[in-house]
Design a protein around this motif. Structure first.
Motif, PDB file in Angstrom:
ATOM      1  N   ARG A 110       0.825  -1.199   0.000  1.00  0.00           N
ATOM      2  CA  ARG A 110       0.000   0.000   0.000  1.00  0.00           C
ATOM      3  C   ARG A 110       0.869   1.263   0.000  1.00  0.00           C
ATOM      4  NH1 ARG A 110      -4.943   0.648  -1.471  1.00  0.00           N
ATOM      5  NH2 ARG A 110      -5.789  -0.946  -0.061  1.00  0.00           N
ATOM      6  N   TYR A 111       1.931   1.266   0.806  1.00  0.00           N
ATOM      7  CA  TYR A 111       2.830   2.417   0.844  1.00  0.00           C
ATOM      8  C   TYR A 111       3.557   2.576  -0.493  1.00  0.00           C
ATOM      9  CZ  TYR A 111       2.060   2.023   5.881  1.00  0.00           C
ATOM     10  OH  TYR A 111       1.490   1.959   7.131  1.00  0.00           O
ATOM     11  N   PHE A 112       3.998   1.440  -1.027  1.00  0.00           N
ATOM     12  CA  PHE A 112       4.681   1.473  -2.322  1.00  0.00           C
ATOM     13  C   PHE A 112       3.756   2.022  -3.407  1.00  0.00           C
ATOM     14  CE2 PHE A 112       4.836  -1.152  -6.260  1.00  0.00           C
ATOM     15  CZ  PHE A 112       5.887  -0.498  -6.882  1.00  0.00           C
ATOM     16  N   SER A 113       2.502   1.600  -3.406  1.00  0.00           N
ATOM     17  CA  SER A 113       1.544   2.058  -4.414  1.00  0.00           C
ATOM     18  C   SER A 113       1.351   3.567  -4.327  1.00  0.00           C
ATOM     19  CB  SER A 113       0.207   1.335  -4.213  1.00  0.00           C
ATOM     20  OG  SER A 113      -0.769   1.825  -5.103  1.00  0.00           O
ATOM     21  N   ALA A 114       1.259   4.089  -3.100  1.00  0.00           N
ATOM     22  CA  ALA A 114       1.062   5.533  -2.943  1.00  0.00           C
ATOM     23  C   ALA A 114       2.241   6.306  -3.517  1.00  0.00           C
ATOM     24  CB  ALA A 114       0.864   5.865  -1.465  1.00  0.00           C
ATOM     25  N   ALA A 163       3.379  11.592  -1.083  1.00  0.00           N
ATOM     26  CA  ALA A 163       2.830  10.313  -0.649  1.00  0.00           C
ATOM     27  C   ALA A 163       2.767  10.239   0.877  1.00  0.00           C
ATOM     28  CB  ALA A 163       3.673   9.161  -1.200  1.00  0.00           C
ATOM     29  N   ALA A 164       3.807  10.756   1.551  1.00  0.00           N
ATOM     30  CA  ALA A 164       3.823  10.742   3.014  1.00  0.00           C
ATOM     31  C   ALA A 164       2.685  11.579   3.577  1.00  0.00           C
ATOM     32  CB  ALA A 164       5.179  11.247   3.524  1.00  0.00           C
ATOM     33  N   LEU A 180       2.048   9.977   7.168  1.00  0.00           N
ATOM     34  CA  LEU A 180       3.261   9.378   7.731  1.00  0.00           C
ATOM     35  C   LEU A 180       4.408  10.355   7.563  1.00  0.00           C
ATOM     36  CD1 LEU A 180       3.175   5.748   6.246  1.00  0.00           C
ATOM     37  CD2 LEU A 180       2.760   6.369   8.633  1.00  0.00           C
ATOM     38  N   SER A 181       5.454  10.156   8.337  1.00  0.00           N
ATOM     39  CA  SER A 181       6.671  10.933   8.121  1.00  0.00           C
ATOM     40  C   SER A 181       7.391  10.357   6.909  1.00  0.00           C
ATOM     41  CB  SER A 181       7.586  10.866   9.341  1.00  0.00           C
ATOM     42  OG  SER A 181       8.092   9.547   9.509  1.00  0.00           O
ATOM     43  N   GLN A 182       8.178  11.201   6.257  1.00  0.00           N
ATOM     44  CA  GLN A 182       8.933  10.733   5.086  1.00  0.00           C
ATOM     45  C   GLN A 182       9.874   9.605   5.459  1.00  0.00           C
ATOM     46  OE1 GLN A 182      10.601  13.590   2.276  1.00  0.00           O
ATOM     47  NE2 GLN A 182       9.404  15.228   3.252  1.00  0.00           N
ATOM     48  N   SER A 183      10.507   9.734   6.635  1.00  0.00           N
ATOM     49  CA  SER A 183      11.463   8.695   7.045  1.00  0.00           C
ATOM     50  C   SER A 183      10.766   7.359   7.277  1.00  0.00           C
ATOM     51  CB  SER A 183      12.205   9.138   8.312  1.00  0.00           C
ATOM     52  OG  SER A 183      11.283   9.346   9.379  1.00  0.00           O
TER      53      SER A 183
END
Length: 282
Positions: A8-12, A22-23, A28-31
């Motif tokens: 899901r994170y990769f898709s965003a 995306a973050a 979410l934080s970029q890190s």
């Protein structure tokens, strides 16, 4: 195993093309997001992005991964919609049929489904094992002329969907006899096995006849072919030879044998039955 959240994170990131946007979208934080992407790359053993200026561009592996990820998410959404009974995607209709069952009858049952379109129909023929597959939810319905035996009936529902007259069918030159006694005494017979045969044996015993039996078959399709080849007079439900009778190739003897064959649809209890069942069995 692959982590759904990593996908899901990769898709965003893949669709935004930018880690910052995306973050923000994911809150979410970029890190933290970068860590999730690296974890997925480590799991796949391949880099998913190339950095081009401020943009993240998918590598070849990344393009393959996003294609699969999009389909995975679509499947997940479809699963949720199906269980909520709001899905617009039509599931395949899986039908099992006793291998000896009349093909013409099967077509009669399926004709409303085929006429409306939109559904893929999966047909499987077989024997008693079909009930095991039905019980394991691998089929939506089983068509048969033999309802489950008492020991196997638990958990199944038997729907009586049709009853067909059983008659004697053959070429016109074989059906000129004035009485049923004369026909059965002088013409070779093609007989099916099963409940019909038992009823017929009772009939000829009452008449005191020992007919010439030229063929016996446990498959109504073979009974039909033998009748078409003029091997004899076939004992069968009218539906088996309906096409040949309609075309005039074969005829039906004008004698009431007082025999019928009943057709059943067997279903298993389900919280989410196929939407076609209520229409076909109602």
């Amino acid at each position: 195993m692959l982590n759904y959240h990593h996908l899901r994170y990769f898709s965003a990131v893949a669709h935004e093309g930018n880690l910052t946007r995306a973050a923000e979208k994911l809150n979410l934080s970029q890190s933290a997001l970068s860590t999730q992407i690296k974890a997925l790359e480590a799991r796949l053993g391949q880099a998913l992005f190339d950095r081009v200026g401020r943009q993240l561009v998918l590598t070849e592996v990344g393009r393959i991964a996003i294609d699969h990820a999009d389909r995975i998410f679509a499947t997940g959404a479809e699963l949720e919609a199906t269980l909520a009974q709001t899905s617009t995607i039509l599931p395949p209709f899986r039908v099992g049929a006793l291998s000896t069952l009349s093909r013409n009858f099967q077509m009669q049952f399926l004709r409303p489904v085929l006429a409306r379109g939109g559904y893929e129909v999966i047909l499987r023929s077989g024997g008693p094992e079909l009930l095991e597959t039905l019980g394991a939810l691998g089929l939506d319905v089983v068509l048969t002329t033999e309802p489950p035996q008492s020991g196997n009936a638990g958990g199944f529902t038997t729907h009586r969907i049709a009853s067909q007259r059983v008659g004697l069918h053959g070429a016109a030159h074989r059906l000129h006899h004035k009485t049923l006694f004369d026909l059965l005494s002088n013409e070779p017979l093609i007989l099916p096995m099963g409940a019909i045969r038992m009823g017929f044996d009772s009939l000829i015993a009452r008449l005191g006849i020992k007919p010439e039996i030229v063929a016996e078959a446990d498959d109504m399709a073979m009974v039909r072919l033998l009748a078409r080849e003029d091997a004899g007079v076939a004992l069968a439900p009218d539906v088996v030879l309906a096409d040949e009778i309609a075309s005039g190739r074969l005829a039906t003897a004008p004698f009431d044998l007082e025999l019928t064959e009943t057709f059943y649809a067997i279903t298993a209890p389900r919280n989410f039955p196929h939407p076609l069942l209520a229409e076909l069995l109602g």
